[in-house]
Design an enzyme around this catalytic site. Structure first.
Site: not given
Length: 317
Positions: A63, A65, A210
């Site tokens: 998945r 973001d 990130r």
């Protein structure tokens, strides 16, 4: 797989199918289907449903973001009808928005699972390191106008390799039951104005890459020394971590599976980095308990699927 080949339009594909998906995540609130916002999963399922004439449910290798891109997201689904390779690809792409595309489709055995069977996942985070703001690349890179020392970033990033508690790099809302993950490799290289963080692991926590990119940028800018990443790992506390880098620079570029599934091989993305010449599946996976356990899991599922009773075999035929 070569860059150019003809899609078969004569033989309907039977059984479970795997697909390679590419998308620009700029306008999506992530991959997973949501009730209140646009998602990549919904776009793909809606397009496949039009090809099949019936609802289709997909499962993805990972998945992403909101705002994150992918050049090799691998999905699988059990189609309600049989269609040819060309019909699935052309039909889906006709009904998909311009920021999502199907790259390939391939029949796989029933024990293939895009998420549970993945041996590794690979991402690339791209900084455009120049004084002027980006124009043509603005949706695919993170702009950093301060000079970045890519060599220092690479040395600092080696603290991440191996199995660690990544609590300092997980989002506050992360739903994973454990913060432990295994990183296969982390490389930071400069290609002209591009500084690329290339990272592969068994799996990733919410916002993990990130947050790593934000911390490495602090090292590259000289705000932190090369021990910064190692210290953050030891703290195991996100509140004492560094900034979260923007989503636009992150690209999901590969999912790795056991070789027996024979998924197509293609150049790693994004196309900004095509000149590196690396194709998927070229890196050797680490000889680790996690990788070995995942391989055993897929083989055990395959074996159990073949050990069916005569009654079960009749029901499935």
């Amino acid at each position: 797989m070569t860059l150019f080949y003809h899609f078969d339009e004569t033989q309907p594909l039977a059984g479970r199918l795997a697909m390679g998906i590419e998308y620009d995540g700029s306008r999506f609130c992530g991959f997973q289907r949501l009730k209140h916002a646009a998602s990549v999963q919904q776009a793909i399922e809606d397009a496949l449903a039009k090809v099949a004439g019936a609802p289709v449910r997909i499962h993805a290798s990972g998945r992403t973001d909101s705002g994150v891109h992918a050049t090799r997201q691998v999905i699988h689904f059990d189609p309600p009808v049989q269609r040819t390779e060309k019909a699935w690809i052309f039909g889906a792409n006709t009904n998909l928005p311009r920021d999502v595309a199907v790259r390939w489709v391939k029949p796989v055995s029933d024990d293939f699972h895009s998420r549970l069977g993945a041996l590794g996942r690979r991402y690339r985070y791209i900084f455009l390191n120049q004084i002027s703001r980006p124009v043509l690349e603005r949706a695919n890179v993170t702009w950093c106008r301060d000079p970045l020392d890519a060599d220092a970033m690479h040395r600092a990033a080696q603290a991440l390799v191996g199995e660690h508690d990544f609590s300092s790099f997980r989002a506050a809302g992360c739903q994973s039951k454990t913060p432990w993950r295994q990183m296969h490799f982390v490389e930071v290289k400069r290609y002209g104005p591009l500084v690329v963080i290339d990272i592969q692991g068994n799996a990733f926590l919410h916002h993990m890459i990130r947050n790593i990119a934000g911390a490495l940028a602090s090292v590259g800018r000289g705000v932190q020394d090369e021990g910064h990443i190692e210290r953050l790992l030891a703290l195991k506390n996100r509140r004492k971590g560094d900034v979260t880098a923007p989503a636009c620079g992150l690209h999901f570029v590969d999912s790795i599976y056991d070789e027996r599934f024979e998924l197509p091989k293609e150049p790693l993305g994004p196309n900004l980095l095509a000149f590196t010449g690396e194709w998927t599946g070229e890196r050797v996976l680490p000889d680790s308990p996690r990788v070995a356990a995942r391989r055993r899991l897929t083989f055990s599922k395959q074996a159990s699927s073949h050990q069916t009773s005569p009654t079960q075999q009749e029901a499935s035929s």
